[in-house]
Design a protein around this motif. Structure first.
Motif, PDB file in Angstrom:
ATOM      1  N   GLN A  39       0.849  -1.202   0.000  1.00 20.49           N
ATOM      2  CA  GLN A  39       0.000   0.000   0.000  1.00 20.49           C
ATOM      3  C   GLN A  39       0.890   1.259   0.000  1.00 20.49           C
ATOM      4  O   GLN A  39       0.602   2.228  -0.694  1.00 20.49           O
ATOM      5  N   GLY A  46       1.299   6.995  -6.556  1.00 25.54           N
ATOM      6  CA  GLY A  46       0.373   8.134  -6.622  1.00 25.54           C
ATOM      7  C   GLY A  46       1.116   9.463  -6.624  1.00 25.54           C
ATOM      8  O   GLY A  46       0.759  10.385  -7.353  1.00 25.54           O
ATOM      9  N   ASN A  50       1.161  12.387  -9.425  1.00 23.60           N
ATOM     10  CA  ASN A  50       0.867  13.800  -9.125  1.00 23.60           C
ATOM     11  C   ASN A  50       1.899  14.739  -9.735  1.00 23.60           C
ATOM     12  O   ASN A  50       1.563  15.826 -10.194  1.00 23.60           O
ATOM     13  N   GLY A  95     -18.862   7.052  -9.660  1.00 19.85           N
ATOM     14  CA  GLY A  95     -17.771   7.900 -10.136  1.00 19.85           C
ATOM     15  C   GLY A  95     -16.394   7.341  -9.799  1.00 19.85           C
ATOM     16  O   GLY A  95     -15.404   7.751 -10.383  1.00 19.85           O
ATOM     17  N   LEU A  97     -13.836   4.019  -9.455  1.00 20.70           N
ATOM     18  CA  LEU A  97     -13.662   2.637  -9.932  1.00 20.70           C
ATOM     19  C   LEU A  97     -12.590   1.884  -9.161  1.00 20.70           C
ATOM     20  O   LEU A  97     -12.281   0.742  -9.472  1.00 20.70           O
ATOM     21  N   HIS A  98     -11.985   2.525  -8.165  1.00 17.18           N
ATOM     22  CA  HIS A  98     -10.910   1.861  -7.406  1.00 17.18           C
ATOM     23  C   HIS A  98     -11.505   0.760  -6.531  1.00 17.18           C
ATOM     24  O   HIS A  98     -12.481   0.999  -5.818  1.00 17.18           O
ATOM     25  N   ASP A  99     -10.886  -0.433  -6.582  1.00 11.05           N
ATOM     26  CA  ASP A  99     -11.464  -1.502  -5.756  1.00 11.05           C
ATOM     27  C   ASP A  99     -10.443  -2.411  -5.078  1.00 11.05           C
ATOM     28  O   ASP A  99     -10.816  -3.381  -4.421  1.00 11.05           O
ATOM     29  N   GLY A 101      -8.361  -1.858  -2.514  1.00 13.14           N
ATOM     30  CA  GLY A 101      -8.474  -1.777  -1.055  1.00 13.14           C
ATOM     31  C   GLY A 101      -9.801  -2.336  -0.554  1.00 13.14           C
ATOM     32  O   GLY A 101      -9.848  -3.034   0.466  1.00 13.14           O
ATOM     33  N   SER A 143     -16.094   2.474   0.229  1.00 22.00           N
ATOM     34  CA  SER A 143     -14.661   2.559  -0.034  1.00 22.00           C
ATOM     35  C   SER A 143     -14.472   3.672  -1.055  1.00 22.00           C
ATOM     36  O   SER A 143     -15.098   3.653  -2.114  1.00 22.00           O
ATOM     37  N   THR A 147     -11.672  12.062  -4.404  1.00 31.17           N
ATOM     38  CA  THR A 147     -12.383  13.119  -3.675  1.00 31.17           C
ATOM     39  C   THR A 147     -13.771  13.351  -4.296  1.00 31.17           C
ATOM     40  O   THR A 147     -14.703  13.736  -3.603  1.00 31.17           O
ATOM     41  N   GLY A 175     -10.516   4.023   2.780  1.00 31.31           N
ATOM     42  CA  GLY A 175      -9.842   4.327   1.514  1.00 31.31           C
ATOM     43  C   GLY A 175      -8.761   5.361   1.712  1.00 31.31           C
ATOM     44  O   GLY A 175      -8.812   6.140   2.668  1.00 31.31           O
ATOM     45  N   GLY A 176      -7.794   5.335   0.796  1.00 37.53           N
ATOM     46  CA  GLY A 176      -6.598   6.161   0.917  1.00 37.53           C
ATOM     47  C   GLY A 176      -6.816   7.643   1.185  1.00 37.53           C
ATOM     48  O   GLY A 176      -6.022   8.255   1.878  1.00 37.53           O
ATOM     49  N   THR A 193      -7.971   4.222   7.064  1.00 39.17           N
ATOM     50  CA  THR A 193      -7.160   3.989   5.858  1.00 39.17           C
ATOM     51  C   THR A 193      -6.447   2.641   5.982  1.00 39.17           C
ATOM     52  O   THR A 193      -5.452   2.399   5.313  1.00 39.17           O
ATOM     53  N   ALA A 195      -7.320  -1.684   6.519  1.00 43.04           N
ATOM     54  CA  ALA A 195      -8.360  -2.716   6.566  1.00 43.04           C
ATOM     55  C   ALA A 195      -8.508  -3.338   7.964  1.00 43.04           C
ATOM     56  O   ALA A 195      -9.630  -3.579   8.424  1.00 43.04           O
TER      57      ALA A 195
END
Ligand code: B12
Length: 208
Positions: A39, A46, A50, A95, A97-99, A101, A143, A147, A175-176, A193, A195
């Motif tokens: 993680q 990430g 950025n 909106g 799609l992250h899954d 985590g 999750s 933002t 979530g992060g 943040t 599990a």
């Protein structure tokens, strides 16, 4: 140890990542600690995204490599819980799609004996409320990694309240990008943040 795993992930060095995961499991290390190091690697990726050093293709490559590592880790996370201790409805809001985590949390919650109803990703506000009505969970979980997902969660919470269901569920968001401010904004009971910390909070909600 942990740093080298995160660095290998950032370099997309598949052999080094999978090799270290396997070795550390063989050495008896907890799968959750290994996931935390991966993680951290995702966090670094990430940051590169950025600053413009990495593009979407790198995010996709990292997600793919993480999934391969999870294929090795997941069987070690699964427990042999005999009885269901509670029901959780979970999803990644509209909106988003992250899954990765979310799926990890689902695995550890199932291993601890929760019946997990996973609605998947990009879940419309209405679907969360329908699932609370159908499944009657003790816990509603979101999750969120974007933002932009905060408004979707707030929408789902408002609808849950409007339908008179708010008092029937405890709500947790993970979530992060999640903070106490996000928890307060959507009106949840907990946030995390991590599990395992989320699992502890869910057990606490049920006073287990
Ligand atoms: C992998 C990744 C992707 C993959 C996702 C693949 C997948 N199947 O999930 C892909 C390539 C698809 C992707 C796409 C995008 N992404 Co992206 N992505 C990431 C990245 C690098 C890692 C996320 C991850 O999986 N981390 C590892 C997991 C294990 O950690 P985790 O999710 O936090 O989960 C842990 C805990 O939080 C907890 N947990 C998670 N959920 C829950 C729920 C509950 C109830 C509980 C109790 C616990 C819990 O358990 C896990 C284990 O401890 C992050 C960077 C980062 N810093 O996180 C960016 C990041 C999230 N993405 C970002 C962006 C901007 C995007 C895109 C918009 C890029 C684009 N321009 O198109 C798109 C959006 C697509 C969409 N609509 O969702 C930004 C979000 C910025 C923001 N604040 O909104 C980030 C932060 C990158 C950055 N800029 O720093 N992404």
């Amino acid at each position: 140890m942990g740093k080298s795993l995160a660095e290998a992930l950032v370099k997309f060095d598949e052999d080094a990542v999978l090799g270290e995961v396997t070795k550390r499991l063989d050495d008896g290390e907890s799968p959750m600690q290994i996931i935390r190091d991966l993680q951290n690697g995702m966090g670094l990726i990430g940051e590169h995204f950025n600053t413009g050093e990495f593009f979407l293709s790198e995010l996709l490559m990292s997600a793919d490599l993480f999934a391969r590592a999870m294929e090795i880790l997941e069987p070690r996370l699964e427990g042999t819980a005999m009885d269901t201790i509670g029901r959780i409805v979970i999803g990644t809001p509209k909106g988003d799609l992250h899954d990765i985590g979310k799926n990890i949390f689902c695995t550890v919650a199932k291993a601890a004996g929760f019946e997990v109803h996973d609605l998947g990703v990009d879940v419309p506000v209405k679907r969360f409320v329908e699932a609370v009505e159908e499944v009657k969970p003790q816990i509603l979980a979101f999750s969120a990694l974007l933002t932009t997902a905060f408004n979707s969660m707030k929408g789902a919470m408002d609808l849950v309240t409007e339908k008179g269901l708010r008092d029937s569920v405890k709500v947790i968001v993970g979530g992060g990008v999640v903070t106490e401010t996000v928890m307060n904004f959507i009106g949840a009971d907990g946030y995390t943040t991590d599990a395992m910390d989320g699992l502890r909070q869910c057990q606490e909600f049920l006073k287990l």
